[in-house]
Design an enzyme around this catalytic site. Structure first.
Site, PDB file in Angstrom:
ATOM      1  N   TYR A  14       0.819  -1.211   0.000  1.00 32.21           N
ATOM      2  CA  TYR A  14       0.000   0.000   0.000  1.00 32.21           C
ATOM      3  C   TYR A  14       0.855   1.265   0.000  1.00 32.21           C
ATOM      4  O   TYR A  14       0.410   2.315  -0.441  1.00 32.21           O
ATOM      5  CB  TYR A  14      -0.890   0.048   1.249  1.00 32.21           C
ATOM      6  CG  TYR A  14      -2.229  -0.620   1.100  1.00 32.21           C
ATOM      7  CD1 TYR A  14      -2.314  -1.982   0.835  1.00 32.21           C
ATOM      8  CD2 TYR A  14      -3.411   0.105   1.235  1.00 32.21           C
ATOM      9  CE1 TYR A  14      -3.545  -2.603   0.718  1.00 32.21           C
ATOM     10  CE2 TYR A  14      -4.641  -0.509   1.116  1.00 32.21           C
ATOM     11  CZ  TYR A  14      -4.707  -1.858   0.862  1.00 32.21           C
ATOM     12  OH  TYR A  14      -5.927  -2.456   0.753  1.00 32.21           O
TER      13      TYR A  14
ATOM     14  N   LYS B 149       3.002 -15.330   2.778  1.00 37.99           N
ATOM     15  CA  LYS B 149       3.221 -16.075   1.531  1.00 37.99           C
ATOM     16  C   LYS B 149       4.723 -16.315   1.441  1.00 37.99           C
ATOM     17  O   LYS B 149       5.401 -15.894   0.492  1.00 37.99           O
ATOM     18  CB  LYS B 149       2.663 -15.264   0.351  1.00 37.99           C
ATOM     19  CG  LYS B 149       2.655 -15.986  -0.972  1.00 37.99           C
ATOM     20  CD  LYS B 149       1.582 -17.060  -1.096  1.00 37.99           C
ATOM     21  CE  LYS B 149       1.724 -17.810  -2.414  1.00 37.99           C
ATOM     22  NZ  LYS B 149       0.818 -18.971  -2.513  1.00 37.99           N
TER      23      LYS B 149
ATOM     24  N   ASP C 299      -3.079 -18.194   0.807  1.00 35.44           N
ATOM     25  CA  ASP C 299      -4.070 -18.883  -0.034  1.00 35.44           C
ATOM     26  C   ASP C 299      -4.789 -19.960   0.772  1.00 35.44           C
ATOM     27  O   ASP C 299      -6.014 -20.117   0.687  1.00 35.44           O
ATOM     28  CB  ASP C 299      -3.437 -19.448  -1.321  1.00 35.44           C
ATOM     29  CG  ASP C 299      -2.105 -20.140  -1.091  1.00 35.44           C
ATOM     30  OD1 ASP C 299      -1.578 -20.111   0.039  1.00 35.44           O
ATOM     31  OD2 ASP C 299      -1.585 -20.741  -2.063  1.00 35.44           O
TER      32      ASP C 299
ATOM     33  N   ASP D  54      -6.551  -6.880   4.242  1.00 37.49           N
ATOM     34  CA  ASP D  54      -7.663  -6.212   3.570  1.00 37.49           C
ATOM     35  C   ASP D  54      -8.568  -7.253   2.914  1.00 37.49           C
ATOM     36  O   ASP D  54      -9.783  -7.269   3.110  1.00 37.49           O
ATOM     37  CB  ASP D  54      -7.110  -5.245   2.516  1.00 37.49           C
ATOM     38  CG  ASP D  54      -8.221  -4.562   1.734  1.00 37.49           C
ATOM     39  OD1 ASP D  54      -9.182  -4.103   2.371  1.00 37.49           O
ATOM     40  OD2 ASP D  54      -8.130  -4.503   0.493  1.00 37.49           O
TER      41      ASP D  54
ATOM     42  N   ASP E 213     -12.609  -8.854   4.210  1.00 43.42           N
ATOM     43  CA  ASP E 213     -13.840  -8.807   3.399  1.00 43.42           C
ATOM     44  C   ASP E 213     -14.390 -10.229   3.271  1.00 43.42           C
ATOM     45  O   ASP E 213     -15.594 -10.456   3.395  1.00 43.42           O
ATOM     46  CB  ASP E 213     -13.559  -8.260   1.989  1.00 43.42           C
ATOM     47  CG  ASP E 213     -13.904  -6.785   1.840  1.00 43.42           C
ATOM     48  OD1 ASP E 213     -13.597  -6.013   2.777  1.00 43.42           O
ATOM     49  OD2 ASP E 213     -14.461  -6.400   0.789  1.00 43.42           O
TER      50      ASP E 213
HETATM   51  C1  IPM Z   1     -10.485  -0.869   3.926  1.00 45.83           C
HETATM   52  C2  IPM Z   1     -10.682  -0.287   2.556  1.00 45.83           C
HETATM   53  C3  IPM Z   1      -9.478   0.569   2.197  1.00 45.83           C
HETATM   54  C4  IPM Z   1      -8.254  -0.310   2.194  1.00 45.83           C
HETATM   55  C5  IPM Z   1      -9.606   1.344   0.867  1.00 45.83           C
HETATM   56  C6  IPM Z   1     -10.855   2.173   0.804  1.00 45.83           C
HETATM   57  C7  IPM Z   1      -8.378   2.175   0.588  1.00 45.83           C
HETATM   58  O1  IPM Z   1     -10.893  -1.291   1.617  1.00 45.83           O
HETATM   59  O2  IPM Z   1     -10.393  -0.099   4.901  1.00 45.83           O
HETATM   60  O3  IPM Z   1     -10.431  -2.092   4.056  1.00 45.83           O
HETATM   61  O4  IPM Z   1      -7.966  -0.969   1.170  1.00 45.83           O
HETATM   62  O5  IPM Z   1      -7.579  -0.361   3.213  1.00 45.83           O
HETATM   63 MN    MN Z   2     -11.008  -3.280   2.437  1.00 46.37          MN
END
Ligand code: IPM
Ligand code: MN
Length: 355
Positions: A142, A190, A222, A246, A250
């Site tokens: 990042y 990884k 993975d 990240d 999700d």
């Molecule tokens: C999160 C979001 C952010 C990230 C984006 C919006 C930059 O997806 O907080 O998880 O990737 O960290």
């Molecule tokens: Mn995110």
């Protein structure tokens, strides 16, 4: 207690969900006699529009002088569809994390009994899941340099960089969390491919000796992606680098039934930031349909982590649990008769006032 909270709503559904969290915080303040001062700041696409900068200095100053930051969401499709956009809203969030030194993002993953049926995963797999992901937040791909394009524009590159110091800092925190919980820590990397992951693994192995009471294990990312779906109860504390964290969180949100539910706390050197893990959900902006629970639960984390007010934090959690039980929920998790965003916020605030 006198408390100063910075409200950074950001983009999309940000303002709607932050308003619900404020209602809930106000209800708590009334009940427990806290005096809370709110100050609003710009971040994201709206900050680009109004101030030409996705994280203006004024917002940074506001964050620094506050006791905590409640953050909504960031992102606007007009930038997503323009890969050449020079300034992007997301840079605001990344700048905030970097400038405040928020190197750790704590993302709890849990289920609510009343929502077990909402997950596409089988109840026996997810019932009782309770783990936390500690995502490194200010390093890795990042932020790594160099990044960019070749002169002819036909080659693009990003760099994943970690120093031993950055890895030690986040791992210390992770070991401490593991000690407080079940004593089990999984480092996700990884290391079979990436040099940066091999430094993570080497560092964790060394540090493991300082924490003999923590049962340390390692997993390739993975494989971790698969185990989160197949056997999530095997995890207790997971620690990983920025981008893996990240993506995996999700994915993990599927366990609890909706991405709209999961809160997070970003902590580090300066003021901590509390934010839902979801994005700005632009399709829902202004429609009063978005799920405010990720943000309300982030407010619960704020009372716990930033102010060390555990009763306040627990009452918010309890109120959320009750709203779910009684079906006072938005359309993403409603069986029938979905409620609006503001209705859910009102109900939870009211529950707190009257309990
Ligand atoms: C999160 C979001 C952010 C990230 C984006 C919006 C930059 O997806 O907080 O998880 O990737 O960290
Ligand atoms: Mn995110």
């Amino acid at each position: 207690m006198n408390i100063r909270i910075a409200l950074l709503s950001g983009d999309g559904i940000g303002p709607e969900i932050i308003s619900q969290a404020v209602k809930v915080v106000e209800a708590i303040a009334g009940k427990f006699n806290h005096k809370i001062r709110y100050e609003k700041g710009l971040v994201g696409a709206i900050a680009i529009d109004k101030a030409g900068n996705p994280f203006p200095d004024e917002t940074f100053e506001l964050c620094k002088r506050s006791d905590a930051v409640l953050f909504g969401a960031i992102g606007d499709p007009k930038y997503d569809m323009d890969p050449k956009a020079f300034i992007r809203p997301e840079q605001g969030l990344l700048a905030m994390r970097k400038k405040l030194g928020l190197f750790a993002n704590i993302r709890p993953v849990f289920t609510f009994p009343s929502l077990i049926e909402k997950s596409p995963l089988k109840p026996e797999i997810i019932d009782g899941v309770d783990f936390i992901v500690i995502r490194e937040l200010t390093g890795g791909i990042y932020f790594g340099e160099p990044r960019g394009r070749s002169e002819d524009g036909n080659v693009a590159f990003d760099t994943c960089i970690y120093t031993r110091e950055e890895i030690e800092r986040i791992l210390h925190l992770a070991f401490q969390y593991a000690k407080k919980r079940s004593g089990k820590l999984t480092v996700v990397d990884k290391a079979n491919v990436l040099a940066s992951s091999r430094l993570w693994r080497e560092t964790a192995q060394k540090m493991g000796k300082e924490y003999p009471d923590v049962d340390l294990d390692f997993m390739f990312v993975d494989n971790a992606a698969m185990q989160i779906i197949q056997n999530p109860k095997r995890f207790d504390v997971m620690v990983t680098e920025n981008m893996f964290g990240d993506i995996l969180t999700d994915e993990a949100s599927v366990i609890c039934g909706s991405l709209g539910l999961l809160p997070s706390a970003s902590i580090g050197k300066l003021t901590s930031v509390f934010e839902p893990i979801h994005g700005s959900y632009p399709q829902a902006a202004g429609k009063n349909i978005a799920n405010p629970l990720g943000t309300i639960l982030s407010a619960s984390l704020m009372f716990n982590y930033a102010f060390k007010l555990k009763d306040e934090a627990s009452l918010i959690y309890l109120a959320v649990e009750q709203s779910l039980k009684q079906g006072i929920v938005t359309e993403d998790i409603a069986n029938d008769n979905p409620k609006t965003t503001s209705k859910v916020g009102d109900w939870i605030a009211n529950y707190i006032e009257s309990n």
